[in-house]
Design a protein around this motif. Structure first.
Motif, PDB file in Angstrom:
ATOM      1  N   ARG A   1      29.214  46.272  42.714  1.00  0.00           N
ATOM      2  CA  ARG A   1      29.619  46.727  41.383  1.00  0.00           C
ATOM      3  C   ARG A   1      29.098  45.840  40.257  1.00  0.00           C
ATOM      4  O   ARG A   1      29.387  46.089  39.092  1.00  0.00           O
ATOM      5  N   GLY A   2      28.334  44.824  40.558  1.00  0.00           N
ATOM      6  CA  GLY A   2      27.679  44.044  39.514  1.00  0.00           C
ATOM      7  C   GLY A   2      28.554  43.028  38.817  1.00  0.00           C
ATOM      8  O   GLY A   2      28.246  42.606  37.694  1.00  0.00           O
ATOM      9  N   ALA A   3      29.644  42.592  39.444  1.00  0.00           N
ATOM     10  CA  ALA A   3      30.515  41.597  38.799  1.00  0.00           C
ATOM     11  C   ALA A   3      29.770  40.297  38.539  1.00  0.00           C
ATOM     12  O   ALA A   3      30.092  39.569  37.585  1.00  0.00           O
ATOM     13  N   GLU A   4      28.755  40.002  39.347  1.00  0.00           N
ATOM     14  CA  GLU A   4      28.020  38.757  39.143  1.00  0.00           C
ATOM     15  C   GLU A   4      27.282  38.744  37.800  1.00  0.00           C
ATOM     16  O   GLU A   4      27.022  37.672  37.243  1.00  0.00           O
ATOM     17  N   VAL A   5      26.935  39.926  37.282  1.00  0.00           N
ATOM     18  CA  VAL A   5      26.308  39.993  35.959  1.00  0.00           C
ATOM     19  C   VAL A   5      27.290  39.512  34.893  1.00  0.00           C
ATOM     20  O   VAL A   5      26.943  38.720  34.008  1.00  0.00           O
TER      21      VAL A   5
ATOM     22  N   ILE B   1      32.429  35.451  32.027  1.00  0.00           N
ATOM     23  CA  ILE B   1      33.687  36.113  32.386  1.00  0.00           C
ATOM     24  C   ILE B   1      34.085  35.677  33.794  1.00  0.00           C
ATOM     25  O   ILE B   1      33.284  35.797  34.732  1.00  0.00           O
ATOM     26  N   PRO B   2      35.284  35.156  33.988  1.00  0.00           N
ATOM     27  CA  PRO B   2      35.706  34.714  35.325  1.00  0.00           C
ATOM     28  C   PRO B   2      35.611  35.839  36.361  1.00  0.00           C
ATOM     29  O   PRO B   2      35.764  37.017  36.025  1.00  0.00           O
ATOM     30  N   ARG B   3      35.390  35.461  37.618  1.00  0.00           N
ATOM     31  CA  ARG B   3      35.140  36.438  38.675  1.00  0.00           C
ATOM     32  C   ARG B   3      36.248  37.480  38.776  1.00  0.00           C
ATOM     33  O   ARG B   3      35.970  38.690  38.854  1.00  0.00           O
ATOM     34  N   GLN B   4      37.495  37.039  38.801  1.00  0.00           N
ATOM     35  CA  GLN B   4      38.591  37.987  38.977  1.00  0.00           C
ATOM     36  C   GLN B   4      38.648  38.989  37.826  1.00  0.00           C
ATOM     37  O   GLN B   4      38.811  40.191  38.049  1.00  0.00           O
TER      38      GLN B   4
ATOM     39  N   ALA C   1      36.134  39.829  35.925  1.00  0.00           N
ATOM     40  CA  ALA C   1      34.932  40.652  36.033  1.00  0.00           C
ATOM     41  C   ALA C   1      35.152  41.801  37.016  1.00  0.00           C
ATOM     42  O   ALA C   1      34.750  42.945  36.768  1.00  0.00           O
ATOM     43  N   GLU C   2      35.814  41.497  38.135  1.00  0.00           N
ATOM     44  CA  GLU C   2      36.089  42.533  39.128  1.00  0.00           C
ATOM     45  C   GLU C   2      37.098  43.549  38.594  1.00  0.00           C
ATOM     46  O   GLU C   2      36.968  44.759  38.842  1.00  0.00           O
ATOM     47  N   GLU C   3      38.101  43.077  37.861  1.00  0.00           N
ATOM     48  CA  GLU C   3      39.100  43.995  37.302  1.00  0.00           C
ATOM     49  C   GLU C   3      38.471  44.910  36.252  1.00  0.00           C
ATOM     50  O   GLU C   3      38.756  46.109  36.205  1.00  0.00           O
ATOM     51  N   LEU C   4      37.611  44.355  35.416  1.00  0.00           N
ATOM     52  CA  LEU C   4      36.913  45.168  34.417  1.00  0.00           C
ATOM     53  C   LEU C   4      36.024  46.212  35.092  1.00  0.00           C
ATOM     54  O   LEU C   4      35.951  47.365  34.658  1.00  0.00           O
ATOM     55  N   SER C   5      35.349  45.791  36.165  1.00  0.00           N
ATOM     56  CA  SER C   5      34.491  46.727  36.900  1.00  0.00           C
ATOM     57  C   SER C   5      35.314  47.878  37.489  1.00  0.00           C
ATOM     58  O   SER C   5      34.901  49.037  37.444  1.00  0.00           O
ATOM     59  N   GLU C   6      36.492  47.552  38.023  1.00  0.00           N
ATOM     60  CA  GLU C   6      37.340  48.569  38.638  1.00  0.00           C
ATOM     61  C   GLU C   6      37.813  49.607  37.619  1.00  0.00           C
ATOM     62  O   GLU C   6      38.024  50.765  37.957  1.00  0.00           O
TER      63      GLU C   6
END
Length: 365
Positions: A253-257, A263-266, A268-273
Protein backbone atom coordinates in the motif's frame (compact mmCIF):
# COMPACT_ATOMS: atom_id res chain seq x y z
CA UNK A 1 27.50 0.51 -0.29
CA UNK A 2 28.96 -2.47 -2.14
CA UNK A 3 27.33 -4.49 -4.91
CA UNK A 4 26.95 -7.29 -2.38
CA UNK A 5 24.52 -5.11 -0.40
CA UNK A 6 22.12 -5.16 -3.34
CA UNK A 7 22.09 -8.96 -3.69
CA UNK A 8 19.39 -11.22 -2.29
CA UNK A 9 20.20 -14.92 -2.32
CA UNK A 10 17.63 -17.72 -2.04
CA UNK A 11 19.10 -21.23 -1.73
CA UNK A 12 17.89 -23.40 -4.61
CA UNK A 13 15.47 -26.18 -3.76
CA UNK A 14 13.88 -28.88 -5.83
CA UNK A 15 15.19 -30.87 -8.77
CA UNK A 16 16.29 -29.91 -12.26
CA UNK A 17 14.31 -32.12 -14.65
CA UNK A 18 15.22 -33.23 -18.16
CA UNK A 19 12.76 -34.82 -20.56
CA UNK A 20 14.08 -37.15 -23.25
CA UNK A 21 10.64 -37.32 -24.89
CA UNK A 22 10.79 -35.15 -27.98
CA UNK A 23 7.29 -35.84 -29.23
CA UNK A 24 4.89 -33.15 -30.44
CA UNK A 25 3.65 -32.19 -26.96
CA UNK A 26 0.36 -30.46 -26.21
CA UNK A 27 -1.06 -28.51 -29.11
CA UNK A 28 -2.29 -25.62 -26.98
CA UNK A 29 1.05 -25.08 -25.27
CA UNK A 30 3.00 -25.42 -28.50
CA UNK A 31 0.68 -22.87 -30.13
CA UNK A 32 1.37 -20.53 -27.21
CA UNK A 33 5.10 -21.19 -27.62
CA UNK A 34 4.85 -20.24 -31.30
CA UNK A 35 2.99 -17.08 -30.36
CA UNK A 36 5.66 -16.33 -27.76
CA UNK A 37 8.31 -16.53 -30.49
CA UNK A 38 6.29 -14.50 -32.99
CA UNK A 39 5.55 -11.74 -30.48
CA UNK A 40 9.11 -11.02 -29.34
CA UNK A 41 9.98 -7.33 -29.63
CA UNK A 42 12.79 -4.90 -28.88
CA UNK A 43 12.18 -2.38 -26.10
CA UNK A 44 14.74 -0.02 -27.61
CA UNK A 45 12.82 0.39 -30.89
CA UNK A 46 9.16 -0.30 -30.07
CA UNK A 47 9.00 2.15 -27.16
CA UNK A 48 9.24 5.83 -28.10
CA UNK A 49 11.86 6.82 -25.55
CA UNK A 50 12.11 10.35 -26.98
CA UNK A 51 8.75 11.25 -25.41
CA UNK A 52 9.18 13.80 -22.65
CA UNK A 53 8.17 12.92 -19.09
CA UNK A 54 7.70 15.34 -16.20
CA UNK A 55 9.46 13.52 -13.34
CA UNK A 56 7.21 15.31 -10.84
CA UNK A 57 4.04 14.11 -12.60
CA UNK A 58 5.13 11.06 -14.63
CA UNK A 59 1.75 9.29 -14.64
CA UNK A 60 -0.76 12.15 -14.60
CA UNK A 61 -2.62 10.52 -11.71
CA UNK A 62 -5.17 12.88 -10.05
CA UNK A 63 -4.13 14.20 -6.65
CA UNK A 64 -7.33 12.70 -5.21
CA UNK A 65 -5.68 9.29 -5.64
CA UNK A 66 -2.83 10.21 -3.30
CA UNK A 67 -3.20 8.92 0.25
CA UNK A 68 -2.43 12.31 1.83
CA UNK A 69 -4.90 14.26 -0.30
CA UNK A 70 -7.54 15.97 1.85
CA UNK A 71 -5.63 15.44 5.10
CA UNK A 72 -3.99 18.03 7.35
CA UNK A 73 -0.62 16.79 6.07
CA UNK A 74 -1.61 17.73 2.51
CA UNK A 75 -2.82 21.17 3.60
CA UNK A 76 0.56 21.91 5.20
CA UNK A 77 2.62 20.79 2.21
CA UNK A 78 4.25 23.32 -0.11
CA UNK A 79 3.75 22.99 -3.85
CA UNK A 80 7.25 21.56 -4.14
CA UNK A 81 6.46 18.97 -1.43
CA UNK A 82 3.38 17.94 -3.42
CA UNK A 83 5.47 17.63 -6.58
CA UNK A 84 7.96 15.50 -4.68
CA UNK A 85 5.13 13.31 -3.36
CA UNK A 86 3.72 12.69 -6.86
CA UNK A 87 7.17 11.70 -8.04
CA UNK A 88 7.76 9.41 -5.05
CA UNK A 89 4.44 7.57 -5.50
CA UNK A 90 5.05 7.02 -9.20
CA UNK A 91 8.56 5.82 -8.45
CA UNK A 92 7.31 3.45 -5.76
CA UNK A 93 4.67 1.92 -8.04
CA UNK A 94 6.97 1.43 -11.02
CA UNK A 95 9.78 0.22 -8.74
CA UNK A 96 7.55 -2.58 -7.46
CA UNK A 97 6.69 -3.39 -11.08
CA UNK A 98 10.42 -3.56 -11.81
CA UNK A 99 11.20 -5.83 -8.85
CA UNK A 100 8.24 -8.05 -9.71
CA UNK A 101 9.46 -8.41 -13.29
CA UNK A 102 12.89 -9.49 -12.12
CA UNK A 103 11.15 -11.99 -9.86
CA UNK A 104 9.10 -13.20 -12.82
CA UNK A 105 12.27 -13.64 -14.87
CA UNK A 106 13.86 -15.77 -12.14
CA UNK A 107 10.66 -17.80 -11.68
CA UNK A 108 10.33 -18.40 -15.43
CA UNK A 109 13.93 -19.62 -15.51
CA UNK A 110 13.15 -21.88 -12.54
CA UNK A 111 10.18 -23.31 -14.45
CA UNK A 112 12.45 -24.10 -17.42
CA UNK A 113 14.67 -25.99 -15.02
CA UNK A 114 12.07 -27.84 -12.96
CA UNK A 115 8.94 -28.47 -15.03
CA UNK A 116 8.86 -32.07 -16.31
CA UNK A 117 7.26 -31.42 -19.72
CA UNK A 118 9.32 -30.27 -22.68
CA UNK A 119 6.54 -28.16 -24.23
CA UNK A 120 6.29 -26.19 -20.99
CA UNK A 121 10.08 -25.74 -20.94
CA UNK A 122 9.91 -24.33 -24.48
CA UNK A 123 7.30 -21.75 -23.57
CA UNK A 124 8.94 -20.78 -20.27
CA UNK A 125 12.14 -20.01 -22.19
CA UNK A 126 10.26 -17.39 -24.23
CA UNK A 127 8.70 -15.99 -21.06
CA UNK A 128 12.12 -15.62 -19.44
CA UNK A 129 13.09 -13.35 -22.33
CA UNK A 130 9.82 -11.41 -22.01
CA UNK A 131 10.41 -10.76 -18.33
CA UNK A 132 13.99 -9.63 -18.97
CA UNK A 133 12.62 -7.11 -21.48
CA UNK A 134 10.03 -5.86 -18.98
CA UNK A 135 12.68 -5.39 -16.27
CA UNK A 136 14.82 -3.53 -18.82
CA UNK A 137 11.90 -1.21 -19.67
CA UNK A 138 10.85 -0.36 -16.12
CA UNK A 139 14.47 0.16 -15.07
CA UNK A 140 15.09 2.55 -17.96
CA UNK A 141 11.88 4.49 -17.30
CA UNK A 142 12.74 4.93 -13.62
CA UNK A 143 16.38 5.84 -14.19
CA UNK A 144 16.02 8.12 -17.21
CA UNK A 145 12.55 9.62 -16.81
CA UNK A 146 11.76 9.64 -13.08
CA UNK A 147 15.25 9.66 -11.59
CA UNK A 148 14.64 7.56 -8.49
CA UNK A 149 14.05 3.90 -7.58
CA UNK A 150 12.47 2.46 -4.41
CA UNK A 151 13.63 -0.77 -2.74
CA UNK A 152 11.51 -3.89 -3.11
CA UNK A 153 8.45 -3.91 -0.84
CA UNK A 154 8.84 -6.36 2.07
CA UNK A 155 5.60 -8.19 1.25
CA UNK A 156 6.46 -8.62 -2.42
CA UNK A 157 9.88 -9.93 -1.43
CA UNK A 158 8.27 -12.33 1.05
CA UNK A 159 5.93 -13.76 -1.60
CA UNK A 160 8.81 -14.13 -4.06
CA UNK A 161 10.82 -15.93 -1.39
CA UNK A 162 7.98 -18.30 -0.53
CA UNK A 163 7.48 -19.05 -4.22
CA UNK A 164 11.12 -19.81 -4.94
CA UNK A 165 11.91 -21.73 -1.75
CA UNK A 166 9.22 -24.34 -2.36
CA UNK A 167 10.67 -27.50 -3.88
CA UNK A 168 7.45 -28.46 -5.71
CA UNK A 169 7.80 -27.64 -9.42
CA UNK A 170 4.31 -26.16 -9.75
CA UNK A 171 4.81 -23.49 -7.08
CA UNK A 172 6.66 -20.97 -9.29
CA UNK A 173 3.65 -21.23 -11.60
CA UNK A 174 1.20 -20.66 -8.78
CA UNK A 175 3.12 -17.93 -6.97
CA UNK A 176 4.26 -16.06 -10.08
CA UNK A 177 1.90 -16.79 -12.99
CA UNK A 178 -1.28 -16.68 -10.92
CA UNK A 179 -0.66 -14.42 -7.91
CA UNK A 180 2.13 -11.95 -8.73
CA UNK A 181 1.46 -11.75 -12.50
CA UNK A 182 -2.28 -11.58 -11.90
CA UNK A 183 -1.87 -8.78 -9.38
CA UNK A 184 0.54 -6.95 -11.68
CA UNK A 185 -1.80 -7.22 -14.66
CA UNK A 186 -4.62 -5.62 -12.71
CA UNK A 187 -2.34 -2.81 -11.49
CA UNK A 188 -0.92 -2.27 -14.98
CA UNK A 189 -4.42 -2.17 -16.44
CA UNK A 190 -5.71 0.35 -13.92
CA UNK A 191 -2.83 2.72 -14.69
CA UNK A 192 -2.94 2.08 -18.44
CA UNK A 193 -6.61 3.06 -18.55
CA UNK A 194 -6.23 6.20 -16.40
CA UNK A 195 -2.89 7.78 -17.34
CA UNK A 196 -2.90 10.55 -19.94
CA UNK A 197 0.87 10.36 -20.36
CA UNK A 198 1.91 8.67 -23.66
CA UNK A 199 5.18 7.01 -22.59
CA UNK A 200 3.93 5.15 -19.48
CA UNK A 201 0.79 4.20 -21.45
CA UNK A 202 2.95 2.67 -24.19
CA UNK A 203 5.02 0.77 -21.63
CA UNK A 204 2.03 -0.61 -19.73
CA UNK A 205 0.13 -1.52 -22.90
CA UNK A 206 2.97 -3.46 -24.49
CA UNK A 207 3.98 -5.21 -21.27
CA UNK A 208 0.35 -6.29 -20.73
CA UNK A 209 0.26 -7.79 -24.21
CA UNK A 210 3.07 -10.15 -23.13
CA UNK A 211 1.60 -10.83 -19.70
CA UNK A 212 -1.69 -12.03 -21.20
CA UNK A 213 0.26 -14.95 -22.74
CA UNK A 214 2.03 -15.68 -19.45
CA UNK A 215 -1.19 -16.02 -17.47
CA UNK A 216 -2.66 -18.21 -20.23
CA UNK A 217 0.40 -20.46 -19.94
CA UNK A 218 0.04 -20.78 -16.18
CA UNK A 219 -3.65 -21.61 -16.51
CA UNK A 220 -3.03 -24.34 -19.08
CA UNK A 221 -0.20 -26.02 -17.23
CA UNK A 222 -1.74 -25.89 -13.75
CA UNK A 223 -5.24 -26.86 -14.85
CA UNK A 224 -3.86 -30.04 -16.42
CA UNK A 225 -1.67 -30.86 -13.41
CA UNK A 226 -4.17 -30.05 -10.65
CA UNK A 227 -6.70 -32.49 -12.09
CA UNK A 228 -4.29 -35.23 -10.98
CA UNK A 229 -3.79 -34.06 -7.37
CA UNK A 230 -5.49 -35.37 -4.26
CA UNK A 231 -7.83 -33.22 -2.17
CA UNK A 232 -5.10 -32.83 0.45
CA UNK A 233 -2.59 -31.62 -2.15
CA UNK A 234 -5.11 -29.16 -3.57
CA UNK A 235 -5.83 -27.79 -0.08
CA UNK A 236 -2.09 -27.14 0.40
CA UNK A 237 -2.06 -25.04 -2.77
CA UNK A 238 -5.18 -23.20 -1.66
CA UNK A 239 -3.54 -22.31 1.66
CA UNK A 240 -0.62 -20.83 -0.27
CA UNK A 241 -3.03 -18.77 -2.40
CA UNK A 242 -4.94 -17.53 0.66
CA UNK A 243 -1.77 -16.42 2.46
CA UNK A 244 -0.40 -14.77 -0.67
CA UNK A 245 -3.63 -12.86 -1.35
CA UNK A 246 -3.87 -11.54 2.21
CA UNK A 247 -0.19 -10.57 2.11
CA UNK A 248 -0.68 -8.51 -1.05
CA UNK A 249 -3.97 -7.00 0.06
CA UNK A 250 -2.86 -5.93 3.53
CA UNK A 251 0.68 -4.73 2.97
CA UNK A 252 1.21 -3.56 -0.60
CA UNK A 253 0.00 0.00 0.00
CA UNK A 254 2.98 2.35 -0.21
CA UNK A 255 3.26 3.34 3.46
CA UNK A 256 7.02 3.56 3.02
CA UNK A 257 6.49 6.57 0.72
CA UNK A 258 4.69 8.43 3.50
CA UNK A 259 7.48 7.56 5.92
CA UNK A 260 9.90 9.33 3.60
CA UNK A 261 7.80 12.46 4.11
CA UNK A 262 8.14 12.31 7.89
CA UNK A 263 4.93 10.43 8.78
CA UNK A 264 5.39 7.68 11.40
CA UNK A 265 4.83 4.12 10.17
CA UNK A 266 1.68 3.44 12.17
CA UNK A 267 0.03 6.68 11.07
CA UNK A 268 1.11 6.05 7.48
CA UNK A 269 -0.58 2.65 7.56
CA UNK A 270 -3.75 4.10 9.12
CA UNK A 271 -3.92 6.84 6.48
CA UNK A 272 -3.44 4.23 3.76
CA UNK A 273 -6.27 2.11 5.18
CA UNK A 274 -8.65 5.08 5.04
CA UNK A 275 -7.82 5.89 1.42
CA UNK A 276 -10.84 5.37 -0.86
CA UNK A 277 -8.52 4.97 -3.83
CA UNK A 278 -6.57 2.22 -2.10
CA UNK A 279 -9.81 0.37 -1.31
CA UNK A 280 -10.84 0.48 -4.96
CA UNK A 281 -7.34 -0.43 -6.08
CA UNK A 282 -7.27 -3.45 -3.75
CA UNK A 283 -10.52 -4.77 -5.12
CA UNK A 284 -9.40 -4.38 -8.72
CA UNK A 285 -6.10 -6.11 -7.90
CA UNK A 286 -8.01 -9.38 -7.65
CA UNK A 287 -9.88 -9.03 -10.95
CA UNK A 288 -7.31 -11.25 -12.68
CA UNK A 289 -6.40 -13.54 -9.78
CA UNK A 290 -9.82 -14.82 -8.62
CA UNK A 291 -11.09 -16.11 -12.01
CA UNK A 292 -7.70 -17.70 -12.69
CA UNK A 293 -7.63 -19.50 -9.33
CA UNK A 294 -11.14 -20.81 -9.98
CA UNK A 295 -10.25 -21.86 -13.53
CA UNK A 296 -7.25 -23.98 -12.49
CA UNK A 297 -9.36 -25.92 -9.98
CA UNK A 298 -8.52 -24.28 -6.64
CA UNK A 299 -11.98 -23.42 -5.34
CA UNK A 300 -12.37 -25.10 -1.96
CA UNK A 301 -14.66 -23.85 0.79
CA UNK A 302 -11.92 -22.14 2.83
CA UNK A 303 -10.57 -20.32 -0.22
CA UNK A 304 -14.06 -19.13 -1.13
CA UNK A 305 -14.59 -17.89 2.45
CA UNK A 306 -11.34 -15.93 2.23
CA UNK A 307 -12.52 -14.26 -0.98
CA UNK A 308 -15.86 -13.46 0.67
CA UNK A 309 -13.89 -11.81 3.50
CA UNK A 310 -11.94 -9.79 0.95
CA UNK A 311 -15.12 -8.84 -0.89
CA UNK A 312 -13.93 -10.29 -4.21
CA UNK A 313 -15.68 -13.67 -4.53
CA UNK A 314 -17.95 -12.47 -7.35
CA UNK A 315 -14.88 -11.85 -9.50
CA UNK A 316 -14.59 -15.62 -9.93
CA UNK A 317 -17.23 -15.31 -12.65
CA UNK A 318 -15.22 -12.78 -14.67
CA UNK A 319 -14.38 -13.74 -18.25
CA UNK A 320 -10.59 -13.99 -18.09
CA UNK A 321 -10.27 -14.84 -21.79
CA UNK A 322 -12.16 -11.67 -22.69
CA UNK A 323 -9.88 -9.55 -20.47
CA UNK A 324 -6.79 -11.05 -22.10
CA UNK A 325 -8.20 -10.54 -25.61
CA UNK A 326 -8.84 -6.89 -24.77
CA UNK A 327 -5.23 -6.47 -23.61
CA UNK A 328 -4.07 -7.82 -26.99
CA UNK A 329 -6.47 -5.58 -28.93
CA UNK A 330 -5.44 -2.42 -27.05
CA UNK A 331 -1.77 -3.08 -27.84
CA UNK A 332 -2.51 -3.72 -31.52
CA UNK A 333 -4.64 -0.57 -31.72
CA UNK A 334 -1.87 1.50 -30.12
CA UNK A 335 0.61 0.14 -32.66
CA UNK A 336 -1.75 0.96 -35.52
CA UNK A 337 -2.28 4.53 -34.28
CA UNK A 338 1.45 5.10 -33.84
CA UNK A 339 2.32 3.68 -37.26
CA UNK A 340 -0.42 5.77 -38.90
CA UNK A 341 0.95 8.95 -37.30
CA UNK A 342 4.49 8.08 -38.35
CA UNK A 343 3.35 7.37 -41.91
CA UNK A 344 1.44 10.68 -42.04
CA UNK A 345 4.56 12.47 -40.84
CA UNK A 346 6.68 10.78 -43.52
CA UNK A 347 4.15 11.69 -46.25
CA UNK A 348 4.06 15.28 -45.04
CA UNK A 349 7.86 15.43 -45.01
CA UNK A 350 8.08 14.11 -48.58
CA UNK A 351 5.38 16.55 -49.75
CA UNK A 352 7.24 19.44 -48.08
CA UNK A 353 10.50 18.42 -49.72
CA UNK A 354 8.83 18.21 -53.15
CA UNK A 355 7.21 21.62 -52.63
CA UNK A 356 10.56 23.16 -51.69
CA UNK A 357 12.11 21.59 -54.75
CA UNK A 358 9.45 23.09 -56.99
CA UNK A 359 9.96 26.53 -55.43
CA UNK A 360 13.65 26.21 -56.15
CA UNK A 361 12.95 25.26 -59.78
CA UNK A 362 10.65 28.25 -60.13
CA UNK A 363 13.19 30.62 -58.66
CA UNK A 364 15.86 29.50 -61.10
CA UNK A 365 13.64 29.78 -64.23
Amino acid sequence: MTSQDHLWEIPASGAARFSWEYDDGRDRLLALYQKGKDKQWDAVTRIDWDLEVDPYDPLGVPDQNLTLYGTSHWDRMSEQNKRDLRRAYASWQFSQFLHGEQGAMVCAARIVESVPDLDAKFYSATQTMDEARHAEIYSRFLREKVGMVYPVNDSLQALLGDTLRDARWDMPYLGMQVLIEGLALAAFGMLRDTTDKPLPRQILTYVMQDEARHVAFGRMALRDYYRQLSDAELREREEFVIEGCYLMRDRLRGAEVLEDFGIPRQEAEELSERSEYLQLFRKLLFSRIVPCVKDIGLWGERLQRAYVDMGVLEMGDSDLDLLMAQDEEIAEKLDAERFAREEDARVAEVASTIALGRQGDGGGA
